[in-house]
Design a protein around this motif. Structure first.
Motif, PDB file in Angstrom:
ATOM      1  N   ALA A   1      63.629  39.690  94.593  1.00 20.02           N
ATOM      2  CA  ALA A   1      64.063  38.956  95.632  1.00 20.02           C
ATOM      3  C   ALA A   1      62.888  37.530  94.132  1.00 20.02           C
ATOM      4  CB  ALA A   1      63.187  38.743  96.639  1.00 20.02           C
ATOM      5  N   LEU A   2      61.438  37.697  94.809  1.00 16.17           N
ATOM      6  CA  LEU A   2      60.471  37.070  93.417  1.00 16.17           C
ATOM      7  C   LEU A   2      60.800  37.138  92.700  1.00 16.17           C
ATOM      8  CD1 LEU A   2      57.146  37.883  95.215  1.00 16.17           C
ATOM      9  CD2 LEU A   2      58.457  36.025  95.862  1.00 16.17           C
ATOM     10  N   GLY A   3      61.172  38.054  91.193  1.00 20.62           N
ATOM     11  CA  GLY A   3      62.078  37.844  90.163  1.00 20.62           C
ATOM     12  C   GLY A   3      62.830  36.853  90.502  1.00 20.62           C
ATOM     13  N   PHE A   4      63.780  37.296  91.198  1.00 21.23           N
ATOM     14  CA  PHE A   4      65.501  36.381  90.578  1.00 21.23           C
ATOM     15  C   PHE A   4      64.904  35.235  91.372  1.00 21.23           C
ATOM     16  CE2 PHE A   4      67.084  40.197  90.275  1.00 21.23           C
ATOM     17  CZ  PHE A   4      68.312  40.280  90.331  1.00 21.23           C
ATOM     18  N   ILE A   5      64.043  34.308  91.868  1.00 18.39           N
ATOM     19  CA  ILE A   5      63.750  33.322  92.352  1.00 18.39           C
ATOM     20  C   ILE A   5      62.957  32.062  91.281  1.00 18.39           C
ATOM     21  CG2 ILE A   5      62.591  31.919  93.439  1.00 18.39           C
ATOM     22  CD1 ILE A   5      62.928  33.757  96.142  1.00 18.39           C
ATOM     23  N   THR A   6      61.941  33.268  90.312  1.00 18.12           N
ATOM     24  CA  THR A   6      61.175  32.610  89.525  1.00 18.12           C
ATOM     25  C   THR A   6      62.049  32.404  88.306  1.00 18.12           C
ATOM     26  OG1 THR A   6      58.828  33.822  90.541  1.00 18.12           O
ATOM     27  CG2 THR A   6      59.503  33.101  87.922  1.00 18.12           C
ATOM     28  N   TYR A   7      63.443  33.398  87.617  1.00 22.90           N
ATOM     29  CA  TYR A   7      64.025  33.475  86.830  1.00 22.90           C
ATOM     30  C   TYR A   7      64.529  31.708  87.273  1.00 22.90           C
ATOM     31  CZ  TYR A   7      67.739  34.572  83.360  1.00 22.90           C
ATOM     32  OH  TYR A   7      68.269  34.052  82.497  1.00 22.90           O
ATOM     33  N   VAL A   8      65.733  31.815  88.328  1.00 24.05           N
ATOM     34  CA  VAL A   8      66.578  30.546  88.120  1.00 24.05           C
ATOM     35  C   VAL A   8      65.504  29.047  88.539  1.00 24.05           C
ATOM     36  CG1 VAL A   8      67.750  29.592  89.807  1.00 24.05           C
ATOM     37  CG2 VAL A   8      68.052  31.922  90.090  1.00 24.05           C
ATOM     38  N   VAL A   9      64.185  29.474  89.305  1.00 21.55           N
ATOM     39  CA  VAL A   9      63.613  28.214  88.918  1.00 21.55           C
ATOM     40  C   VAL A   9      62.671  27.587  87.558  1.00 21.55           C
ATOM     41  CG1 VAL A   9      61.181  26.765  89.662  1.00 21.55           C
ATOM     42  CG2 VAL A   9      62.674  28.069  91.102  1.00 21.55           C
TER      43      VAL A   9
ATOM     44  N   PHE B   1      67.678  35.098  98.790  1.00 19.53           N
ATOM     45  CA  PHE B   1      66.247  35.462  99.188  1.00 19.53           C
ATOM     46  C   PHE B   1      65.038  34.515  99.332  1.00 19.53           C
ATOM     47  CE2 PHE B   1      67.568  38.014  94.933  1.00 19.53           C
ATOM     48  CZ  PHE B   1      67.527  39.431  95.946  1.00 19.53           C
ATOM     49  N   ILE B   2      65.549  33.229  99.253  1.00 20.39           N
ATOM     50  CA  ILE B   2      65.000  31.964  99.328  1.00 20.39           C
ATOM     51  C   ILE B   2      64.873  31.770 101.396  1.00 20.39           C
ATOM     52  CG2 ILE B   2      64.384  29.897  99.357  1.00 20.39           C
ATOM     53  CD1 ILE B   2      64.910  29.686  96.721  1.00 20.39           C
ATOM     54  N   ALA B   3      65.781  32.205 101.215  1.00 23.15           N
ATOM     55  CA  ALA B   3      66.211  32.073 102.973  1.00 23.15           C
ATOM     56  C   ALA B   3      65.991  33.634 103.383  1.00 23.15           C
ATOM     57  CB  ALA B   3      67.646  32.323 103.495  1.00 23.15           C
ATOM     58  N   LYS B   4      65.507  34.744 103.343  1.00 19.51           N
ATOM     59  CA  LYS B   4      65.225  36.344 103.546  1.00 19.51           C
ATOM     60  C   LYS B   4      63.268  35.369 103.917  1.00 19.51           C
ATOM     61  CE  LYS B   4      63.522  40.683 101.905  1.00 19.51           C
ATOM     62  NZ  LYS B   4      61.592  39.757 102.060  1.00 19.51           N
ATOM     63  N   PHE B   5      63.080  34.664 102.916  1.00 18.37           N
ATOM     64  CA  PHE B   5      61.198  34.472 102.937  1.00 18.37           C
ATOM     65  C   PHE B   5      60.954  33.388 103.504  1.00 18.37           C
ATOM     66  CE2 PHE B   5      61.209  36.238  98.415  1.00 18.37           C
ATOM     67  CZ  PHE B   5      60.685  37.906  99.216  1.00 18.37           C
TER      68      PHE B   5
ATOM     69  N   ALA C   1      75.007  51.552 111.929  1.00 15.97           N
ATOM     70  CA  ALA C   1      74.581  50.083 113.195  1.00 15.97           C
ATOM     71  C   ALA C   1      73.665  49.720 113.115  1.00 15.97           C
ATOM     72  CB  ALA C   1      75.054  50.392 114.109  1.00 15.97           C
ATOM     73  N   GLY C   2      72.496  50.469 112.768  1.00 14.90           N
ATOM     74  CA  GLY C   2      71.228  49.282 112.602  1.00 14.90           C
ATOM     75  C   GLY C   2      70.853  48.596 111.164  1.00 14.90           C
ATOM     76  N   VAL C   3      71.320  49.499 110.605  1.00 18.84           N
ATOM     77  CA  VAL C   3      71.569  48.214 109.146  1.00 18.84           C
ATOM     78  C   VAL C   3      71.964  46.507 108.916  1.00 18.84           C
ATOM     79  CG1 VAL C   3      72.062  48.142 106.743  1.00 18.84           C
ATOM     80  CG2 VAL C   3      71.965  50.211 107.707  1.00 18.84           C
ATOM     81  N   PHE C   4      73.195  46.537 109.893  1.00 17.84           N
ATOM     82  CA  PHE C   4      73.741  44.973 109.994  1.00 17.84           C
ATOM     83  C   PHE C   4      72.508  44.158 110.930  1.00 17.84           C
ATOM     84  CE2 PHE C   4      77.348  47.734 110.169  1.00 17.84           C
ATOM     85  CZ  PHE C   4      77.830  47.405 108.265  1.00 17.84           C
ATOM     86  N   ASN C   5      71.711  44.367 109.938  1.00 17.98           N
ATOM     87  CA  ASN C   5      70.478  42.896 110.455  1.00 17.98           C
ATOM     88  C   ASN C   5      69.481  42.144 108.976  1.00 17.98           C
ATOM     89  OD1 ASN C   5      67.830  42.014 110.689  1.00 17.98           O
ATOM     90  ND2 ASN C   5      67.366  43.686 113.148  1.00 17.98           N
ATOM     91  N   ILE C   6      69.527  41.255 109.448  1.00 23.35           N
ATOM     92  CA  ILE C   6      69.465  39.590 108.329  1.00 23.35           C
ATOM     93  C   ILE C   6      68.387  40.923 107.601  1.00 23.35           C
ATOM     94  CG2 ILE C   6      68.500  38.111 107.830  1.00 23.35           C
ATOM     95  CD1 ILE C   6      70.343  36.795 110.083  1.00 23.35           C
ATOM     96  N   SER C   7      67.454  40.706 108.050  1.00 25.34           N
ATOM     97  CA  SER C   7      66.637  41.223 107.678  1.00 25.34           C
ATOM     98  C   SER C   7      66.656  42.858 106.140  1.00 25.34           C
ATOM     99  CB  SER C   7      64.964  42.144 108.555  1.00 25.34           C
ATOM    100  OG  SER C   7      65.238  42.524 108.934  1.00 25.34           O
ATOM    101  N   MET C   8      67.629  43.348 106.925  1.00 28.27           N
ATOM    102  CA  MET C   8      67.908  44.274 105.743  1.00 28.27           C
ATOM    103  C   MET C   8      68.919  44.447 104.811  1.00 28.27           C
ATOM    104  SD  MET C   8      66.473  47.760 106.769  1.00 28.27           S
ATOM    105  CE  MET C   8      67.693  48.472 106.726  1.00 28.27           C
ATOM    106  N   ILE C   9      69.334  43.071 104.372  1.00 27.80           N
ATOM    107  CA  ILE C   9      70.109  42.457 103.191  1.00 27.80           C
ATOM    108  C   ILE C   9      69.197  42.944 102.078  1.00 27.80           C
ATOM    109  CG2 ILE C   9      70.771  40.663 102.098  1.00 27.80           C
ATOM    110  CD1 ILE C   9      71.959  39.415 104.937  1.00 27.80           C
ATOM    111  N   SER C  10      67.574  42.661 101.973  1.00 30.71           N
ATOM    112  CA  SER C  10      67.250  42.499 100.931  1.00 30.71           C
ATOM    113  C   SER C  10      67.064  44.347 100.047  1.00 30.71           C
ATOM    114  CB  SER C  10      66.145  41.980 101.097  1.00 30.71           C
ATOM    115  OG  SER C  10      65.049  42.514 101.714  1.00 30.71           O
ATOM    116  N   VAL C  11      67.247  45.418 101.519  1.00 30.62           N
ATOM    117  CA  VAL C  11      66.629  46.498 101.265  1.00 30.62           C
ATOM    118  C   VAL C  11      68.354  46.994 100.326  1.00 30.62           C
ATOM    119  CG1 VAL C  11      66.377  48.300 102.313  1.00 30.62           C
ATOM    120  CG2 VAL C  11      65.033  46.335 103.514  1.00 30.62           C
TER     121      VAL C  11
END
Length: 449
Positions: free
Chosen positions: A412-420, A442-446, A253-263
């Motif tokens: 997250a930073l690597g994927f954003i860099t690639y797309v940009v 990932f951008i929404a997370k940051f 249940a504790g995983v259903f948190n927006i901040s845990m998506i990236s984890v």
């Protein structure tokens, strides 16, 4: 009749066994192997990966998990994974809690992000379930193919750098500094010195292809610590410690948190690509690739691997994954699941050596962490360094994992860099839909977290 049968099957060195239930389950003759060869291969694989029995509990203990329970959970999870791989997929591959993934579990999810270890186990469980869903569908192939090759290799290398930094920090070879952030620790102290010796010993023995180089080095340095009075003898054999502290302890249940998506995504991606690379590499060496290029029982091997992670979370360990050390068993002649089953049985037997595992000091396992980290860096050689839009995102991915002390943030930073970079240089066709979606997440997370 018996002599003719033996002459017709020169590979059948143990016909009485091969013609029985082992032959029916593992198809030994079809794969050109024997019971004796498979058993030897299983022992070989176990010895090359047995270091996880000592390393993983030490890392898990840093997350607040009972060391004895973590030791038993490591053995049980590895045994279940190996048995599933051997009996269901008939592959000569050993499984155990993944190196790098265990460090991410302890030092990022629990240490840096502040979640308790129960929630971290919940994230492992969810990522394992997602991996199973992906494996059962065509989404897995679509996702694997949509992630750029450069980022796949960079993720493995980045996890290696992260693991190496943890090993150096644990050993005291690298310490914090108010002025420079990091600096070299004192090599006059026994801990850092013995860790450095362990690393160098592993490297030298591995270069000379010494059987069980990592395990030998860990035990040798532990004995050296015992001789210096740094290690206390607690015995060798005992009844296995209780698994109760970690059994079914995951907090889903504790995983259903927006901040845990990236984890969850970090656990999923690193596990998925690491598994795919390991299984394909072992398949080539084990002769499991058919004439048409298809890999025998690959789907079953992936299902066994993903299911093992779910079982691992239940008993209390980070994602269970296929070990590249299985190649040692394949080199010794392992061709079927009997090799994996042998490894699994040996992990069960290892549960009775809890006192020995408890004696292994952190500086001994730190040397092994540093060496494994170096091996994981090898993937960077496959990156196209002549194409900046591929190499720069790969570097960002690999470097930012240890610098942010987070596998998830590095990805997250690597994927954003690639797309940009691809979008900014007019190479839109090289960006898949899934990459756009992940980049937005990932951008929404940051921004919001």
């Amino acid at each position: 009749m018996e002599s003719r049968k033996s002459e017709a099957s020169p590979l059948d060195l143990s016909p009485s066994l091969n013609s029985g239930w082992l032959e029916r389950i593992f198809k030994l003759r079809l794969h050109g192997t024997t019971v004796k060869t498979e058993l030897i291969a299983g022992v070989t694989t176990f010895i090359t990966m047995a270091y996880i029995i000592f390393v993983n509990p030490n890392i898990m203990a840093d997350a607040g998990i009972d060391h004895g329970a973590a030791f038993v959970a490591t053995c049980i999870a590895a045994a279940l994974g190996c048995l599933l791989m051997g009996l269901y997929a008939n592959w000569p591959v050993g499984l155990a809690p993944g190196m790098g993934l265990n460090a991410f579990f302890t030092y990022t999810v629990v240490g840096t992000m502040g979640y308790n270890w129960e929630t971290a186990l919940g994230a492992v469980f969810i990522s394992g379930v997602l991996f199973m869903i992906l494996t059962l569908s065509r989404i897995r192939e679509w996702l694997l193919n949509s992630i750029p090759v450069s980022l796949r290799f960079a993720m493995g290398a980045g996890v290696g750098l992260f693991l190496g930094l943890i090993g150096l920090k644990t050993a005291g070879i690298i310490v914090d500094s108010p002025a420079t952030l990091l600096k070299l620790g004192s090599l006059r102290e026994p801990g850092p010195l013995l860790a450095a010796i362990c690393f160098l010993m592993i490297a030298v023995l591995s270069y000379h292809r010494v059987f069980g180089a990592i395990l030998i080095s860990i035990i040798a340095v532990t004995l050296a610590g015992w001789g210096l009075g740094l290690v206390h003898y607690n015995g060798i054999l005992s009844t296995p410690p209780s698994l109760a502290p970690t059994w079914m302890a995951m907090d889903v249940a504790g995983v259903f948190n927006i901040s845990m998506i990236s984890v969850v995504l970090a656990f999923l991606f690193v596990h998925m690509f690491d598994t795919a690379g390991t299984l394909m590499g072992v398949a080539q060496r084990a002769g499991l690739v058919k004439a048409d290029g298809k890999i025998e029982n690959l789907s079953r091997a992936l299902k066994a691997d993903s299911a093992s992670s779910v079982f691992g979370a239940v008993v209390g360990v980070p994602p269970v994954t296929s070990y590249v050390e299985s190649a040692a068993g394949v080199a010794a002649g392992g061709r079927t699941g009997l090799t994996a089953v042998t490894v699994g049985v040996l992990f069960v037997a290892a549960m009775f050596f809890a006192p020995l595992a408890g004696m292994i000091p952190a500086y001994a396992t730190a040397g092994a962490l540093i060496y494994v980290a170096m091996l994981m860096m090898g993937g960077m050689a496959h990156i196209n360094w002549d194409e900046a839009t591929d190499s720069i995102p790969a570097i960002v991915t690999a470097i930012m994992m240890p610098l942010t002390f987070s596998v998830a943030d590095g990805i997250a930073l690597g994927f954003i860099t690639y797309v940009v970079l691809k979008a900014g240089t007019g190479k839109h066709k090289e960006i898949s839909i899934s990459l756009y979606v992940l980049c937005a997440i990932f951008i929404a997370k940051f921004i919001f977290l």
